[in-house]
Design a protein around this motif. Structure first.
Motif, PDB file in Angstrom:
ATOM      1  N   ILE A 173      -2.203 -12.094  -4.997  1.00  0.00           N
ATOM      2  CA  ILE A 173      -2.554 -11.661  -3.629  1.00  0.00           C
ATOM      3  C   ILE A 173      -1.899 -10.227  -3.390  1.00  0.00           C
ATOM      4  CG2 ILE A 173      -1.727 -12.133  -1.311  1.00  0.00           C
ATOM      5  CD1 ILE A 173      -3.906 -14.149  -2.082  1.00  0.00           C
ATOM      6  N   ALA A 174      -0.771  -9.810  -3.895  1.00  0.00           N
ATOM      7  CA  ALA A 174      -0.320  -8.497  -3.895  1.00  0.00           C
ATOM      8  C   ALA A 174      -1.019  -7.440  -4.609  1.00  0.00           C
ATOM      9  CB  ALA A 174       1.184  -8.359  -4.366  1.00  0.00           C
ATOM     10  N   ARG A 175      -1.682  -8.003  -5.868  1.00  0.00           N
ATOM     11  CA  ARG A 175      -2.206  -6.785  -6.768  1.00  0.00           C
ATOM     12  C   ARG A 175      -3.718  -6.782  -6.136  1.00  0.00           C
ATOM     13  NH1 ARG A 175      -0.016  -5.744 -12.168  1.00  0.00           N
ATOM     14  NH2 ARG A 175       2.028  -6.230 -11.962  1.00  0.00           N
ATOM     15  N   LEU A 176      -4.356  -7.720  -5.675  1.00  0.00           N
ATOM     16  CA  LEU A 176      -5.804  -7.641  -4.940  1.00  0.00           C
ATOM     17  C   LEU A 176      -5.555  -6.476  -3.892  1.00  0.00           C
ATOM     18  CD1 LEU A 176      -7.211 -11.363  -5.115  1.00  0.00           C
ATOM     19  CD2 LEU A 176      -8.092  -9.276  -6.201  1.00  0.00           C
ATOM     20  N   GLY A 177      -4.642  -6.934  -3.067  1.00  0.00           N
ATOM     21  CA  GLY A 177      -4.517  -5.818  -1.756  1.00  0.00           C
ATOM     22  C   GLY A 177      -4.289  -4.578  -2.399  1.00  0.00           C
ATOM     23  N   ARG A 178      -3.324  -4.230  -3.414  1.00  0.00           N
ATOM     24  CA  ARG A 178      -3.284  -2.701  -3.571  1.00  0.00           C
ATOM     25  C   ARG A 178      -4.365  -2.142  -4.577  1.00  0.00           C
ATOM     26  NH1 ARG A 178       1.839  -5.312  -6.334  1.00  0.00           N
ATOM     27  NH2 ARG A 178       3.458  -4.928  -4.818  1.00  0.00           N
ATOM     28  N   ASN A 179      -5.282  -3.168  -4.750  1.00  0.00           N
ATOM     29  CA  ASN A 179      -6.604  -2.503  -5.429  1.00  0.00           C
ATOM     30  C   ASN A 179      -7.673  -2.325  -4.556  1.00  0.00           C
ATOM     31  OD1 ASN A 179      -7.769  -1.618  -7.780  1.00  0.00           O
ATOM     32  ND2 ASN A 179      -8.878  -3.525  -8.075  1.00  0.00           N
ATOM     33  N   ILE A 180      -7.681  -2.550  -3.359  1.00  0.00           N
ATOM     34  CA  ILE A 180      -8.591  -2.477  -2.110  1.00  0.00           C
ATOM     35  C   ILE A 180      -8.894  -1.122  -1.982  1.00  0.00           C
ATOM     36  CG2 ILE A 180      -9.305  -3.133   0.034  1.00  0.00           C
ATOM     37  CD1 ILE A 180      -8.160  -5.896  -0.176  1.00  0.00           C
ATOM     38  N   THR A 181     -10.082  -0.601  -1.805  1.00  0.00           N
ATOM     39  CA  THR A 181     -10.488   0.678  -1.669  1.00  0.00           C
ATOM     40  C   THR A 181     -10.803   0.788  -0.161  1.00  0.00           C
ATOM     41  OG1 THR A 181     -12.584   0.328  -2.460  1.00  0.00           O
ATOM     42  CG2 THR A 181     -10.836   1.509  -4.026  1.00  0.00           C
ATOM     43  N   ASN A 182     -10.229   1.154   0.790  1.00  0.00           N
ATOM     44  CA  ASN A 182     -10.543   1.583   2.091  1.00  0.00           C
ATOM     45  C   ASN A 182      -9.745   2.603   2.695  1.00  0.00           C
ATOM     46  OD1 ASN A 182      -8.045   0.479   2.676  1.00  0.00           O
ATOM     47  ND2 ASN A 182      -8.818  -1.434   3.769  1.00  0.00           N
ATOM     48  N   LYS A 183      -9.936   2.957   3.957  1.00  0.00           N
ATOM     49  CA  LYS A 183      -9.232   3.946   4.511  1.00  0.00           C
ATOM     50  C   LYS A 183      -7.990   3.478   5.141  1.00  0.00           C
ATOM     51  CE  LYS A 183     -13.667   5.934   5.702  1.00  0.00           C
ATOM     52  NZ  LYS A 183     -14.553   6.187   6.781  1.00  0.00           N
ATOM     53  N   ALA A 184      -7.424   2.505   5.096  1.00  0.00           N
ATOM     54  CA  ALA A 184      -6.180   1.824   5.810  1.00  0.00           C
ATOM     55  C   ALA A 184      -5.099   2.859   5.137  1.00  0.00           C
ATOM     56  CB  ALA A 184      -6.047   0.462   5.591  1.00  0.00           C
ATOM     57  N   LYS A 185      -4.118   2.972   5.900  1.00  0.00           N
ATOM     58  CA  LYS A 185      -2.897   3.627   5.528  1.00  0.00           C
ATOM     59  C   LYS A 185      -1.604   3.044   5.675  1.00  0.00           C
ATOM     60  CE  LYS A 185      -5.089   7.774   5.198  1.00  0.00           C
ATOM     61  NZ  LYS A 185      -5.400   8.253   3.833  1.00  0.00           N
ATOM     62  N   GLU A 201     -14.341  -7.914  -4.268  1.00  0.00           N
ATOM     63  CA  GLU A 201     -14.723  -6.513  -4.848  1.00  0.00           C
ATOM     64  C   GLU A 201     -13.332  -6.136  -5.597  1.00  0.00           C
ATOM     65  OE1 GLU A 201     -16.534  -2.357  -3.072  1.00  0.00           O
ATOM     66  OE2 GLU A 201     -15.546  -3.467  -1.871  1.00  0.00           O
ATOM     67  N   SER A 202     -12.146  -6.165  -5.067  1.00  0.00           N
ATOM     68  CA  SER A 202     -11.001  -5.842  -5.643  1.00  0.00           C
ATOM     69  C   SER A 202     -11.208  -6.546  -7.025  1.00  0.00           C
ATOM     70  CB  SER A 202      -9.989  -6.023  -4.899  1.00  0.00           C
ATOM     71  OG  SER A 202      -8.722  -5.475  -5.670  1.00  0.00           O
ATOM     72  N   SER A 203     -11.263  -7.666  -7.222  1.00  0.00           N
ATOM     73  CA  SER A 203     -11.121  -8.348  -8.465  1.00  0.00           C
ATOM     74  C   SER A 203     -12.163  -7.862  -9.383  1.00  0.00           C
ATOM     75  CB  SER A 203     -11.033  -9.866  -8.343  1.00  0.00           C
ATOM     76  OG  SER A 203     -12.381 -10.329  -7.862  1.00  0.00           O
ATOM     77  N   MET A 204     -13.403  -7.473  -8.773  1.00  0.00           N
ATOM     78  CA  MET A 204     -14.400  -7.065  -9.557  1.00  0.00           C
ATOM     79  C   MET A 204     -14.285  -5.535 -10.015  1.00  0.00           C
ATOM     80  SD  MET A 204     -17.723  -8.071  -7.219  1.00  0.00           S
ATOM     81  CE  MET A 204     -18.811  -6.715  -7.726  1.00  0.00           C
ATOM     82  N   ASN A 205     -13.402  -4.858  -9.324  1.00  0.00           N
ATOM     83  CA  ASN A 205     -13.054  -3.544  -9.960  1.00  0.00           C
ATOM     84  C   ASN A 205     -11.841  -3.528 -10.896  1.00  0.00           C
ATOM     85  OD1 ASN A 205     -15.197  -2.279  -8.399  1.00  0.00           O
ATOM     86  ND2 ASN A 205     -13.712  -2.102  -6.545  1.00  0.00           N
ATOM     87  N   GLY A 206     -11.525  -4.720 -11.181  1.00  0.00           N
ATOM     88  CA  GLY A 206     -10.402  -4.715 -12.478  1.00  0.00           C
ATOM     89  C   GLY A 206      -9.277  -5.350 -11.670  1.00  0.00           C
ATOM     90  N   GLY A 207      -8.791  -5.656 -10.616  1.00  0.00           N
ATOM     91  CA  GLY A 207      -7.759  -5.958  -9.988  1.00  0.00           C
ATOM     92  C   GLY A 207      -7.316  -7.413 -10.418  1.00  0.00           C
ATOM     93  N   PRO A 208      -5.799  -7.420 -10.877  1.00  0.00           N
ATOM     94  CA  PRO A 208      -5.622  -8.760 -11.213  1.00  0.00           C
ATOM     95  C   PRO A 208      -5.453  -9.941 -10.171  1.00  0.00           C
ATOM     96  CG  PRO A 208      -3.917  -7.067 -11.782  1.00  0.00           C
ATOM     97  CD  PRO A 208      -4.942  -6.453 -10.756  1.00  0.00           C
ATOM     98  N   LEU A 209      -5.903 -11.132 -10.356  1.00  0.00           N
ATOM     99  CA  LEU A 209      -6.049 -12.183  -9.299  1.00  0.00           C
ATOM    100  C   LEU A 209      -4.574 -12.591  -8.759  1.00  0.00           C
ATOM    101  CD1 LEU A 209      -9.048 -14.097 -10.717  1.00  0.00           C
ATOM    102  CD2 LEU A 209      -8.971 -12.459  -8.972  1.00  0.00           C
TER     103      LEU A 209
END
Length: 55
Positions: A41-53, A31-39
């Motif tokens: 590991i680090a960038r996909l993690g930064r682009n994930i939308t969730n409630k984690a802090k 889903e992160s890559s579908m939302n425009g996140g680069p492929l």
């Protein structure tokens, strides 16, 4: 039917033996890559939308 719903159903069908938590993580990365996140590991993690802090 939107893309997230289709992807969720497809992942459930393709990975029936995968643990639910791992499947959820895989879905979040895709889903992160579908939302425009680069492929990467680090960038996909930064682009994930969730409630984690960050700790």
């Amino acid at each position: 039917m939107n893309a997230k719903h289709v992807l969720s159903k497809y992942l459930s069908l393709v990975t029936p033996l995968m643990h639910k938590t791992l499947r959820t993580s895989l879905f979040a990365a895709i889903e992160s890559s579908m939302n425009g996140g680069p492929l990467s590991i680090a960038r996909l993690g930064r682009n994930i939308t969730n409630k984690a802090k960050e700790k």
